[in-house]
Design an enzyme around this catalytic site. Sequence first.
Site, PDB file in Angstrom:
ATOM      1  N   ASN A  24     -10.103  -0.565  -0.317  1.00 30.73           N
ATOM      2  CA  ASN A  24      -8.641  -0.435  -0.220  1.00 30.73           C
ATOM      3  C   ASN A  24      -8.029  -0.951  -1.521  1.00 30.73           C
ATOM      4  O   ASN A  24      -8.099  -2.147  -1.803  1.00 30.73           O
ATOM      5  CB  ASN A  24      -8.160  -1.254   0.984  1.00 30.73           C
ATOM      6  CG  ASN A  24      -6.651  -1.175   1.172  1.00 30.73           C
ATOM      7  OD1 ASN A  24      -5.923  -0.701   0.306  1.00 30.73           O
ATOM      8  ND2 ASN A  24      -6.188  -1.656   2.304  1.00 30.73           N
ATOM      9  N   HIS A  39      -3.532   6.917   2.848  1.00 29.24           N
ATOM     10  CA  HIS A  39      -3.875   5.626   2.243  1.00 29.24           C
ATOM     11  C   HIS A  39      -5.285   5.244   2.691  1.00 29.24           C
ATOM     12  O   HIS A  39      -5.628   5.353   3.870  1.00 29.24           O
ATOM     13  CB  HIS A  39      -2.859   4.566   2.659  1.00 29.24           C
ATOM     14  CG  HIS A  39      -3.295   3.187   2.285  1.00 29.24           C
ATOM     15  ND1 HIS A  39      -3.684   2.860   1.008  1.00 29.24           N
ATOM     16  CD2 HIS A  39      -3.446   2.058   3.036  1.00 29.24           C
ATOM     17  CE1 HIS A  39      -4.053   1.593   0.980  1.00 29.24           C
ATOM     18  NE2 HIS A  39      -3.915   1.084   2.190  1.00 29.24           N
ATOM     19  N   CYS A  64       0.824  -1.228   0.000  1.00 28.71           N
ATOM     20  CA  CYS A  64       0.000   0.000   0.000  1.00 28.71           C
ATOM     21  C   CYS A  64       0.852   1.270   0.000  1.00 28.71           C
ATOM     22  O   CYS A  64       0.341   2.353  -0.292  1.00 28.71           O
ATOM     23  CB  CYS A  64      -0.953  -0.003   1.181  1.00 28.71           C
ATOM     24  SG  CYS A  64      -1.984  -1.480   1.239  1.00 28.71           S
TER      25      CYS A  64
HETATM   26  N1  ACO Z   1     -18.707  -9.124   8.558  1.00 26.46           N
HETATM   27  C1  ACO Z   1     -19.215  -9.444   9.761  1.00 26.46           C
HETATM   28  N2  ACO Z   1     -18.441  -9.775  10.806  1.00 26.46           N
HETATM   29  C2  ACO Z   1     -17.122  -9.785  10.606  1.00 26.46           C
HETATM   30  C3  ACO Z   1     -16.525  -9.484   9.378  1.00 26.46           C
HETATM   31  C4  ACO Z   1     -17.381  -9.142   8.314  1.00 26.46           C
HETATM   32  N3  ACO Z   1     -16.936  -8.813   7.110  1.00 26.46           N
HETATM   33  N4  ACO Z   1     -15.195  -9.570   9.512  1.00 26.46           N
HETATM   34  C5  ACO Z   1     -14.945  -9.925  10.769  1.00 26.46           C
HETATM   35  N5  ACO Z   1     -16.095 -10.074  11.438  1.00 26.46           N
HETATM   36  C6  ACO Z   1     -16.310 -10.453  12.810  1.00 26.46           C
HETATM   37  C7  ACO Z   1     -15.144 -11.220  13.398  1.00 26.46           C
HETATM   38  O1  ACO Z   1     -15.225 -12.581  13.052  1.00 26.46           O
HETATM   39  C8  ACO Z   1     -15.344 -10.977  14.881  1.00 26.46           C
HETATM   40  O2  ACO Z   1     -16.287 -11.892  15.347  1.00 26.46           O
HETATM   41  P1  ACO Z   1     -16.102 -12.599  16.769  1.00 26.46           P
HETATM   42  O3  ACO Z   1     -16.091 -11.473  17.770  1.00 26.46           O
HETATM   43  O4  ACO Z   1     -17.299 -13.472  16.856  1.00 26.46           O
HETATM   44  O5  ACO Z   1     -14.793 -13.322  16.697  1.00 26.46           O
HETATM   45  C9  ACO Z   1     -15.949  -9.593  14.939  1.00 26.46           C
HETATM   46  O6  ACO Z   1     -16.428  -9.306  13.622  1.00 26.46           O
HETATM   47  C10 ACO Z   1     -14.984  -8.525  15.347  1.00 26.46           C
HETATM   48  O7  ACO Z   1     -13.767  -8.712  14.640  1.00 26.46           O
HETATM   49  P2  ACO Z   1     -12.578  -7.782  14.876  1.00 26.46           P
HETATM   50  O8  ACO Z   1     -11.413  -8.282  14.102  1.00 26.46           O
HETATM   51  O9  ACO Z   1     -12.418  -7.503  16.336  1.00 26.46           O
HETATM   52  O10 ACO Z   1     -13.131  -6.444  14.202  1.00 26.46           O
HETATM   53  P3  ACO Z   1     -12.468  -5.051  14.191  1.00 26.46           P
HETATM   54  O11 ACO Z   1     -13.381  -4.086  14.813  1.00 26.46           O
HETATM   55  O12 ACO Z   1     -11.049  -5.115  14.663  1.00 26.46           O
HETATM   56  O13 ACO Z   1     -12.439  -4.760  12.644  1.00 26.46           O
HETATM   57  C11 ACO Z   1     -10.967  -4.801  10.747  1.00 26.46           C
HETATM   58  C12 ACO Z   1     -11.760  -5.632  11.747  1.00 26.46           C
HETATM   59  C13 ACO Z   1     -11.945  -3.922   9.992  1.00 26.46           C
HETATM   60  C14 ACO Z   1     -10.251  -5.733   9.801  1.00 26.46           C
HETATM   61  C15 ACO Z   1      -9.980  -3.958  11.561  1.00 26.46           C
HETATM   62  O14 ACO Z   1      -9.186  -4.750  12.392  1.00 26.46           O
HETATM   63  C16 ACO Z   1      -9.105  -3.154  10.667  1.00 26.46           C
HETATM   64  O15 ACO Z   1      -9.549  -2.208  10.064  1.00 26.46           O
HETATM   65  N6  ACO Z   1      -7.818  -3.472  10.605  1.00 26.46           N
HETATM   66  C17 ACO Z   1      -6.929  -2.795   9.703  1.00 26.46           C
HETATM   67  C18 ACO Z   1      -6.828  -3.690   8.582  1.00 26.46           C
HETATM   68  C19 ACO Z   1      -6.887  -3.007   7.249  1.00 26.46           C
HETATM   69  O16 ACO Z   1      -7.450  -1.974   7.020  1.00 26.46           O
HETATM   70  N7  ACO Z   1      -6.261  -3.722   6.369  1.00 26.46           N
HETATM   71  C20 ACO Z   1      -6.179  -3.323   5.055  1.00 26.46           C
HETATM   72  C21 ACO Z   1      -4.883  -3.740   4.500  1.00 26.46           C
HETATM   73  S1  ACO Z   1      -3.595  -2.993   5.353  1.00 26.46           S
HETATM   74  C22 ACO Z   1      -3.464  -1.499   4.836  1.00 26.46           C
HETATM   75  O17 ACO Z   1      -3.923  -1.163   3.798  1.00 26.46           O
HETATM   76  C23 ACO Z   1      -2.730  -0.561   5.709  1.00 26.46           C
END
Ligand code: ACO
Length: 324
Positions: free
Chosen positions: A281, A251, A114
Amino acid sequence: MSIRSEIIGFGHYLPSKVLTNDDLSNMVETSDEWIRTRTGILSRHIAQDETTSVIAENAALMAIKNAGISVQDVDLLILATVTTDNTTPSTAAKVARNLNMRAGAPAFDISAACSGFVYALTMADNMIRLGQIKTAVVIGAETLSKIVDWTDRNTCVLFGDGGGAVVLRAKEGKGDNTDTGVLSTCIFADGSMYDNLKTTGGVSTTQNAGVVFMNGKEVFKYAVGSLSQAAETAMKNAGISKDEINWLIPHQANIRIIESVREKLDLPENKVIISLDHHGNTSAASIPLALSENIANGVLKKGDLVVLTAMGAGFTWGGAVVRL
Ligand code: ACO
């Protein structure tokens, strides 16, 4: 006097197919509400027949036309991507062929996920300031849909396809922060975070590309710190304060990451460009796509002072200050 890289052309390209959150909720157990509130993404574009080279070529052609130059004027082409057409040669070489670029002009890919566009901009700007070249096309283009596991709701809702490009041209400047063009760049990496965001395969390990794996919470935490640090370093290197900037283009990974960065940098909401709502993204394409789209729709204007900041797999991160 010193040589500056002025951005004289902007271009972007998005595949026509749009995948909404509701479409995704028919594919995996998710909902528009979950994706919208946790990520800020409403829809993303998905490549059908288009490969990364086709997306890159279209973005580059728009930028070259917008710059009012000929392809024959281009001395260097850099393509930032993690979704290459072939393992070798570089996808940049294919784009150079398809654009009918001058034989002898260098073309290569940069792999910095990214942060790829900021890395590529840094390389091109340095070559221009050293006097090695005059005109460069810098592209970020991706078909992330090809390396996403469409059964994994943790990752498949986050990504999209697309591309953006700029044309840089050498120009005499005063050498201070009133110049137009690229005023500063900075790039960083921390290989100790390698395993937190990666594909599950590769040529020398599994002989296939693998699919995206992500430790979402680690990425989130590191992204907020590194995106803020890169923006601050780029502004310090350019000799400007946050009050002077017109726009921050971070980003486009997640609205909550962007919001935390904005708060850390103490910037008002109306100075932050958001395009992830309709792009998702798009990795290396995210910043040039947001840049070009907002030039085209008149939000960004000539003379605006813009800070770019990116973070991605590696981990890599970097920033730049540009006066349009
Ligand atoms: N739909 C519904 N539920 C979901 C989904 C989905 N698409 N994805 C995950 N869940 C569930 C999980 O299974 C979890 O369930 P559980 O509590 O029963 O285990 C629950 O939602 C919460 O999951 P978390 O991982 O705690 O959710 P969080 O609030 O942390 O959000 C996310 C997840 C959006 C991925 C977050 O961690 C994030 O934004 N991380 C940064 C990652 C990112 O943006 N990556 C992109 C590439 S890197 C970059 O470009 C810099």
